[in-house]
Design a protein around this motif. Structure first.
Motif, short mmCIF file in Angstrom:
data_model
loop_
_atom_site.label_atom_id
_atom_site.label_comp_id
_atom_site.label_asym_id
_atom_site.label_seq_id
_atom_site.Cartn_x
_atom_site.Cartn_y
_atom_site.Cartn_z
N ILE A 1 -7.34 5.25 -0.05
CA ILE A 1 -6.02 5.30 0.35
C ILE A 1 -5.71 6.26 1.27
O ILE A 1 -4.76 6.32 2.23
CB ILE A 1 -5.27 5.61 -1.13
CG1 ILE A 1 -5.65 4.37 -2.12
CG2 ILE A 1 -3.73 5.87 -0.78
CD1 ILE A 1 -5.26 4.55 -3.54
N GLY B 1 0.88 -1.19 0.23
CA GLY B 1 0.13 0.07 -0.05
C GLY B 1 0.79 1.24 -0.12
O GLY B 1 2.16 1.23 -0.12
N TRP C 1 -5.34 -0.60 0.62
CA TRP C 1 -4.23 -1.61 0.22
C TRP C 1 -4.21 -1.24 -1.23
O TRP C 1 -5.24 -1.21 -1.68
CB TRP C 1 -4.02 -2.87 0.77
CG TRP C 1 -5.29 -3.63 0.29
CD1 TRP C 1 -6.45 -3.73 0.96
CD2 TRP C 1 -5.46 -4.48 -0.81
NE1 TRP C 1 -7.10 -4.64 0.39
CE2 TRP C 1 -6.58 -5.18 -0.60
CE3 TRP C 1 -4.37 -4.94 -1.66
CZ2 TRP C 1 -6.97 -6.19 -1.50
CZ3 TRP C 1 -5.02 -6.14 -2.62
CH2 TRP C 1 -6.12 -6.47 -2.50
N ASN D 1 -6.67 -4.49 -5.13
CA ASN D 1 -7.70 -4.14 -4.36
C ASN D 1 -8.88 -3.24 -5.30
O ASN D 1 -8.78 -2.18 -5.73
CB ASN D 1 -7.32 -2.92 -3.20
CG ASN D 1 -8.39 -2.50 -2.45
OD1 ASN D 1 -9.55 -2.83 -2.72
ND2 ASN D 1 -8.03 -1.60 -1.47
#
Lengths: 365, 127
Positions: free
Chosen positions: B91, B27, B100, B81
């Motif tokens: 995010i 991420g 992520w 994702n």
């Protein structure tokens, strides 16, 4: 060494993200850009725009001097303002600016911060032959803008002046929050609003009064990032992005501020007259992204395999939840409804040319 | 100050990496999402695509900026994702959880141990 506006400490206390812009430490955003943007569209926001440059023109030849320097007509009534471009002899743009006519022999030019030194040199180099005095008041003049549909309600509590009597692009000098100010109904957001010019030491008084007066309307401070998305959403060009020395006002669809129907002999008149008659090779257009992606300044534009233009500004338009761009396309490709493609990271993104402004619900009067 | 959890590893390009059961989850760090501002689009890799440590795997578009993100390990993209398609702001909102980006099935899991620790990443971003 970057300069601080008299409101710098306010921005720091508000938790702003501060960056150097045109030699000033300016608030870019306080929270999220979209929320700031939507506060101005839906209610009201307050901006510190002290970085903008101010030149005061006085003397018997003030009107004649500005009519030489600027493409728009300086002979507006006292208390009115006008938007103009200022061109090089080749038709390229030195800067775009607002000019307030204060009196028969007095004007205030408000120029882009990033162009301040260049503009000052340009103005100075054309003084000869005119009985005028030009003073650079940029380092002593603060500018606070209040923009949004509730702006007048916020401001009316801070002045005895009847704000209904100030139309769009009009102004007055008077008391605002108890201090001496120039009160103008101008802005760069597509919304109704006011720009208040004052001396540096008065800036905190005005800022605090505006914030307090605006509390009931949910006023929020607005950084330069949302100022940019606000102006893009209504299709206003930004110097350095959409217009510069390499572009002319005719190409930038700013022909409405080039007064070719008057007999004034302003700088670049002949070149612009010729370009208008022959039609320029490219035009500034508004585009919406119909595919998925975000073209930015410098992104190339294609029609099939042929490169036909370039994006000059691109962002999401928060009030429309849609990616929008300004850019130049070759003459012949500027028709509304035309489809073209932007190339981002090697991928083609479909775009469509649309009418400017993108956002049409603004409260601007 | 950014949130820099100690149960994940980091890259100099501002990805975080967490060991999942079979894969590694990747991420964007809290520091990076804050710097970028509101993310309005995530361009994710294809599942099955080859990942080479240091290569660009996709891009993130914020209101004012765009940044690529990079593979922290060699391997193959195991998942992306899908939630980010409709809600890229995850995010920003949950950079270490719902936000992520993608998962890698690593070809050499030991590369993970060479990534930055929370302490090293903290130094890297000057906090």
């Amino acid at each position: 060494m970057d300069k601080r506006t008299p409101l710098y400490d306010k921005h720091v206390a508000l938790g702003a993200t501060i960056q150097s812009f045109a030699g000033y430490l300016m608030p870019i955003k306080y929270g999220t850009i979209k929320k700031e943007h939507m506060a101005v569209r839906d209610s009201v926001g307050v901006f510190d725009l002290t970085h903008m440059g101010e030149f005061r023109v006085t003397g018997p030849d003030s009107t004649a001097f500005l009519d030489k320097l600027l493409t728009n007509d300086a002979s507006v009534d006292n208390g009115k303002a006008y938007y103009s471009t200022m061109c090089y002899p080749d038709g390229g743009i030195v800067d775009d600016l607002i000019v307030y006519r204060i009196g028969d022999q007095e004007y205030l030019m408000v120029v882009n911060a990033a162009n301040l030194d260049k503009d000052w040199a340009w103005v100075q180099s054309h003084l000869q032959g005119f009985n005028v005095n030009v003073s650079n008041e940029s380092n002593e003049t603060a500018l606070v803008a209040i923009q949004g549909p509730r702006a007048q309600e916020v401001c009316s509590k801070l002045t005895d002046y009847d704000l209904d009597s100030i139309g769009y692009y009009e102004h007055t000098t008077g008391k605002f929050a108890g201090i001496d100010a120039l009160i103008a109904r101008t802005g760069y957001t597509g919304e109704d609003g006011f720009e208040i010019y004052m001396k540096y030491p008065d800036a905190e008084t005005v800022w605090d009064a505006v914030v307090q007066s605006g509390e009931e309307f949910g006023i929020v401070p607005i950084g330069l990032a949302a100022r940019d998305t606000l102006r893009l959403e209504v299709g206003y060009p930004l110097y350095g992005n959409d217009i510069d020395h390499s572009t002319t006002p005719i190409e930038a669809k700013l022909g409405w501020v080039v007064k070719l129907k008057t007999d004034k002999s302003f700088i670049a008149r002949e070149v612009l007259e010729q370009q208008k008659a022959e039609k320029p090779g490219r035009y500034l257009v508004g585009m919406v992204v119909t595919g998925k992606g975000f073209p930015r300044h410098g992104t190339p534009l294609y029609s099939g395999d042929r490169k036909i233009g370039i994006v000059t500004s691109g962002s999401i338009a928060p009030a429309l939840n849609q990616a929008v761009c300004l850019g130049y396309v070759e003459r012949g490709f500027q028709k509304r409804g035309s489809e073209l493609e932007a190339e981002v990271r090697g991928k083609r993104i479909p775009m469509k040319i649309v009418k400017i402004p993108f956002y049409t619900e603004g409260s601007r009067k | 100050m950014s949130n820099i959890p100690e149960n994940v590893r980091y890259t100099e390009t501002h990805e975080w990496v967490r060991k999942d059961e079979d894969n590694f989850v990747i991420g964007l760090t809290d520091h990076a999402q804050h710097e970028m501002g509101e993310i309005v689009m995530a361009e994710l890799p294809e599942v099955g695509a080859e990942a080479t440590k240091g290569d660009s795997m996709g891009g993130l578009e914020a209101v004012k900026t765009a940044e690529d993100f990079y593979a922290p390990l060699d391997g193959e993209v195991a998942a992306v994702n899908e939630e980010l398609e409709a809600n890229p702001a995850l995010i920003n909102e949950e950079p270490f959880a719902g936000g992520w980006l993608f998962k890698i099935k690593a070809s050499d899991g030991s590369q993970f141990d060479g990534l930055l620790t929370a302490e090293e990443y903290k130094t890297h971003i000057g906090e």
